[in-house]
Motif scaffolding. Structure first.
Motif, PDB file in Angstrom:
ATOM      1  N   VAL A 141      40.144  38.357  26.672  1.00 56.46           N
ATOM      2  CA  VAL A 141      39.874  38.360  28.388  1.00 56.46           C
ATOM      3  C   VAL A 141      41.711  38.811  28.871  1.00 56.46           C
ATOM      4  O   VAL A 141      42.758  38.364  27.984  1.00 56.46           O
ATOM      5  N   LEU A 142      40.745  40.129  29.433  1.00 53.25           N
ATOM      6  CA  LEU A 142      42.033  40.852  29.476  1.00 53.25           C
ATOM      7  C   LEU A 142      42.915  40.343  31.254  1.00 53.25           C
ATOM      8  O   LEU A 142      44.001  41.050  31.494  1.00 53.25           O
ATOM      9  N   GLY A 143      42.300  39.653  31.557  1.00 53.17           N
ATOM     10  CA  GLY A 143      42.481  39.537  32.946  1.00 53.17           C
ATOM     11  C   GLY A 143      41.557  38.298  33.368  1.00 53.17           C
ATOM     12  O   GLY A 143      41.161  38.097  32.974  1.00 53.17           O
ATOM     13  N   GLY A 144      42.718  37.925  34.830  1.00 49.88           N
ATOM     14  CA  GLY A 144      41.640  36.532  35.367  1.00 49.88           C
ATOM     15  C   GLY A 144      41.571  36.033  35.395  1.00 49.88           C
ATOM     16  O   GLY A 144      42.790  35.378  34.546  1.00 49.88           O
ATOM     17  N   LYS A 145      41.448  34.810  35.226  1.00 55.77           N
ATOM     18  CA  LYS A 145      41.184  32.983  34.797  1.00 55.77           C
ATOM     19  C   LYS A 145      41.214  32.569  33.609  1.00 55.77           C
ATOM     20  O   LYS A 145      42.081  31.845  33.037  1.00 55.77           O
ATOM     21  N   ALA A 146      40.681  33.277  32.708  1.00 57.56           N
ATOM     22  CA  ALA A 146      40.723  33.204  31.009  1.00 57.56           C
ATOM     23  C   ALA A 146      41.531  33.957  30.381  1.00 57.56           C
ATOM     24  O   ALA A 146      41.349  34.554  29.262  1.00 57.56           O
TER      25      ALA A 146
END
Length: 319
Positions: A120-125
């Motif tokens: 996953v590249l960005g955000g919460k995960a």
């Protein structure tokens, strides 16, 4: 039949049998032979060929049987044994497998496995690793393409730091990496459409569980064509999505037909964004229904097209 004695030459009869004749035996050479003697003559039987296959006067099988019965002879005593050549040919044919059913070898495919090459590249995960199948059965979107797509969507939506809240439809989900990226960056719900049950149970669901987004996901194990035809049945209620990603296997779809099916469906609204990954050499239209093409990028042999509302194009130019 041939009757022979030390003083008389052989005489042929209709059965062509050679029989030694006692001198004291009285011989009646009528059309059908009759042998009589006070003493029992010694008869030596040999194999009899009634007619060869090449003879013009060859007798039928029924005629041969009638002839044997007329003279009280057992047909089995006069049947010629198969020739040595024929017997050898038969044995050789059995050794070579003639007459046997061919053995069909079933080539079993090796078991399908997974590895963790995506993340996953960005955000919460962010930075969480994702499973993907080994081999070319499933072709996930390259990370550089995925990163560029979400950057464009965030800028076009007026919120560069994250996505506008909304629902995402992930067609040809595969590993679910695109939908998971959307959930990680702010989407409230994602519908995944993947036709391969093995991929769903061994890749897609484990990735959702690992990232903690399983409760925000709806999985449809059907073909994309079937889903588009019965969207109301699968989605229910409001079928319009805020985002739609289209990442099909390149050589197995007609992009012109596919995009028309999507644009004509109830899945697309006036404010919907559509992300399409397509191969080099494919002609993509400048519009998709009421949506305009707001971006078209090339990454080697892969192209990325994004369709959106007209207001998003203005914001993109300002940005």
């Amino acid at each position: 039949m041939a009757v022979s004695s030390p003083h008389l030459p052989p005489i042929l009869s209709p059965l062509q049998l050679k029989t030694p004749l006692n001198l004291n035996t009285r011989l009646n050479l009528s059309p059908f032979f009759k042998i009589s003697s006070k003493a029992t003559p010694t008869i030596r039987r040999s194999s009899v060929i009634i007619a060869s296959s090449g003879s013009k006067d060859a007798m039928s099988s029924q005629e041969k049987l009638e002839l044997f019965e007329r003279y009280g002879l057992d047909p089995n005593d006069f049947l010629s044994e198969p020739s040595v050549k024929r017997k050898r040919r038969k044995d050789r044919g059995q050794e070579m497998g003639k007459g046997k059913q061919p053995v069909v070898e079933v080539v079993r495919k090796p078991p399908r496995t997974t590895h963790k090459l995506l993340q996953v590249l960005g955000g919460k995960a962010k930075r969480k690793k994702l499973l993907s199948p080994v081999g070319m059965d499933v072709r996930p979107m390259m990370e550089v393409v995925k990163g560029a797509a979400f950057d464009i969507l965030q800028v076009a939506g007026g919120c560069p730091a994250s996505l506008r809240p909304g629902r995402w439809l992930d067609l040809y989900s595969g590993t679910a990496s695109v939908g998971i990226e959307a959930l990680s960056r702010g989407c409230s719900e994602v519908h995944f459409v993947e036709m391969d049950p093995w991929v769903v149970s061994n890749v897609l669901q484990p990735n959702l569980q690992w990232t903690g987004f399983l409760d925000f996901s709806v999985i449809h194990t059907v073909t994309v064509e079937n889903f588009l035809e019965r969207a109301q049945q699968f989605v229910g209620g409001d079928t319009t999505f805020d985002y739609i990603s289209v990442t099909p296997p390149y050589m197995k779809v007609d992009y012109g037909i596919l995009m028309h099916q999507i644009s004509d469906s109830s899945l697309v609204g006036e404010d919907t964004f559509i992300v399409v990954e397509y191969p080099l050499g494919t002609d993509m239209l400048d519009s998709c229904g009421c949506l305009m093409k707001i971006a078209d990028r090339r990454f080697g042999r892969t192209h990325l097209a994004i369709y959106g509302p007209k207001w998003a194009m203005k914001k993109k130019k300002k940005g």
